[in-house]
Write an enzyme that holds these catalytic residues in place. Structure first.
Site, PDB file in Angstrom:
ATOM      1  N   SER A 107      -2.365  -3.166  10.587  1.00  0.00           N
ATOM      2  CA  SER A 107      -2.126  -3.731   9.263  1.00  0.00           C
ATOM      3  C   SER A 107      -0.847  -4.552   9.230  1.00  0.00           C
ATOM      4  O   SER A 107       0.051  -4.369  10.052  1.00  0.00           O
ATOM      5  CB  SER A 107      -2.027  -2.608   8.228  1.00  0.00           C
ATOM      6  OG  SER A 107      -3.258  -1.913   8.111  1.00  0.00           O
TER       7      SER A 107
ATOM      8  N   ALA B 255      -1.980   3.005   4.037  1.00  0.00           N
ATOM      9  CA  ALA B 255      -3.163   3.856   3.984  1.00  0.00           C
ATOM     10  C   ALA B 255      -4.316   3.257   3.192  1.00  0.00           C
ATOM     11  O   ALA B 255      -5.417   3.811   3.191  1.00  0.00           O
ATOM     12  CB  ALA B 255      -2.794   5.219   3.384  1.00  0.00           C
TER      13      ALA B 255
ATOM     14  N   CYS C 270      -8.221  -9.042   1.915  1.00  0.00           N
ATOM     15  CA  CYS C 270      -7.528 -10.329   1.920  1.00  0.00           C
ATOM     16  C   CYS C 270      -6.865 -10.582   3.270  1.00  0.00           C
ATOM     17  O   CYS C 270      -6.507 -11.717   3.583  1.00  0.00           O
ATOM     18  CB  CYS C 270      -6.495 -10.393   0.813  1.00  0.00           C
ATOM     19  SG  CYS C 270      -5.047  -9.372   1.098  1.00  0.00           S
TER      20      CYS C 270
END
Length: 442
Positions: free
Chosen positions: A109, A115, A50
């Site tokens: 991220s 993770a 996403c």
């Protein structure tokens, strides 16, 4: 063959664009097939979450490969390539390796150090291997990327970074609420990675009652049930705001969800003397709209405000440690890649020498049928030794030179001088088993 990365992420594209680009599992094989069917693309791995859609590809040319990949992505998104241009990033060769390793380590991220991306990379690799769209280059790249990600989490505390952001934000919030969060009613807006961390941290600190709201009601319910919280529809946001003291906002919305009118209405509905409404805006882009911070009785704590607080803390130290791991692994991979590029050429050269020797020995057997088997064997051993000695130093040296920057030119020169045909190889090795964790990219 060169490595090319083309993608869009939460940093470069709105959610609506990422949703159009997203590839469902049942469509993965078809899209991978479309990629490797393009003239300049020979290998492809596709990562679709996403928060990002990325193509890792082995291409025969930069411009041709970029055009091919953009065409397939635009087709997937249902638009013209030009419409995607402002949302895409491109990395080539060493920069591509660096990007893939940073993604695997959690440095790219939304929640630094999460993770889950490791499991998603593993699944993407499995999918591409199953579709037969990976070869020597991407097999090695993906296996090393997964190993880099495991090193980052086992050798540093990078996976604490996201939690540190939420903890730091709530520490600032406590300062506005009498240094005490226990027993304070709280609302978490968003049920993604950061929202999950928000609920977990608030629960650990004793805040409550806790409420979760999210665009997807099902996800809000699942997250709330995990921590004994309540879930309320996003349509009741204004009403819910009036009942809490702390709000953790962490959605993936492209526009602010906590607008000035909504927050102003909530503040007006709060009991007199209750204290400030503290809004923690942990979203990128921001969830708290312009002008909200100017409202009386409202305190806004956003990413910018926390940046100075986190700059010299454990998050920065862990991230710096991972950056060093990534830098070293990128250098190692590029050294391997340069050496691997010349290995098939060296093998082809030795094969050419063996063919010449064999042809000459056959000719000798025809011209000198009087030679005994022992004599022919001795001649063969002598000729092979001479050829091996002649080739030894040049092949050792070309391997050394190939490991240096620009070393690919030596392999190309050998192929040109000896008119060598070098076949492409695609070894398949064991895929590391890395289990995904909760939170992070979805």
């Amino acid at each position: 063959m060169k490595l090319l990365v083309v993608g869009a992420s939460y940093r470069t594209a709105p959610v609506a664009t990422l949703e159009r680009l997203a590839v469902a599992p049942e469509s993965l094989t078809r899209i991978l097939g479309r990629l490797v069917a393009q003239p300049y693309v020979s290998e492809a791995v596709l990562v679709s979450t996403c928060n990002r859609v990325e193509v890792y590809a082995a291409v025969s040319g930069f411009h041709g490969g970029l055009g091919d990949i953009c065409a397939v992505l635009a087709e997937q998104a249902g638009c013209q390539p030009a419409a995607l241009a402002n949302h895409l990033y491109v990395h080539f060769d060493s920069a591509a390796v660096d990007h893939v390793f940073r993604v695997a380590a959690g440095l790219d991220s939304m929640v630094i150090g999460e993770a889950q991306i490791l499991g998603q990379l593993r699944d993407a690799y499995h999918g591409a291997s199953g579709a037969d769209t990976t070869g020597r280059l991407l097999h090695e790249l993906m296996q090393q990327a997964l190993r880099v990600g495991k090193r980052a989490h086992s050798e540093t505390g990078i996976d604490r970074a996201g939690q540190s952001v939420v903890t730091a934000a709530l520490g600032l919030a406590a300062g506005h609420l009498g240094d005490e969060l226990a027993g304070r009613p709280a609302l978490v807006v968003g049920a993604g990675a950061m929202g999950s961390l928000g609920v977990a941290t608030l629960s650990r600190l004793g805040a409550g009652p806790l409420t979760v709201t999210n665009r997807s009601a099902d996800r809000a319910v699942r997250l709330a049930e995990s921590y004994g919280a309540a879930a309320r529809p996003m349509a009741e946001l204004a009403e819910t705001l009036s009942t809490v003291d702390i709000v953790v906002a962490a959605t993936a919305a492209t526009e602010p969800v906590l607008t000035r009118p909504i927050v102003a209405g909530a503040v007006a509905g709060r009991a007199p003397g209750r204290g400030p409404l503290v809004l923690l805006d942990l979203a990128v882009p921001r969830d708290v709209g312009p002008g909200v911070a100017e409202l009386p009785g409202v305190e806004v704590i956003d990413i910018d405000r926390m940046a100075a607080l986190l700059a010299d803390g454990p998050v920065a130290a862990d991230a710096a440690a991972v950056e060093r791991i990534v830098a070293g692994e990128v250098d190692s991979f590029l050294t391997w890649l340069r050496g691997a590029d010349v290995a098939p050429t060296v093998a082809a050269l030795r094969g050419r020498a063996e063919d010449v020797v064999s042809a000459e020995l056959r000719r000798l057997a025809q011209r000198r049928p009087d030679l005994t088997d022992d004599q022919r064997a001795e001649v063969a051993r002598t000729v092979h030794r001479v050829v091996q000695r002649l080739l030894h130093q040049p092949t050792v040296r070309v391997r050394q030179l190939a490991a240096e920057p620009g070393g690919d030119q030596y392999a190309a020169l050998l192929r040109e001088l000896f008119d060598l045909e070098v076949p492409q190889t695609s070894p398949v090795d064991t895929v590391p088993d890395i289990s995904p964790t909760t939170g992070g990219e979805r």
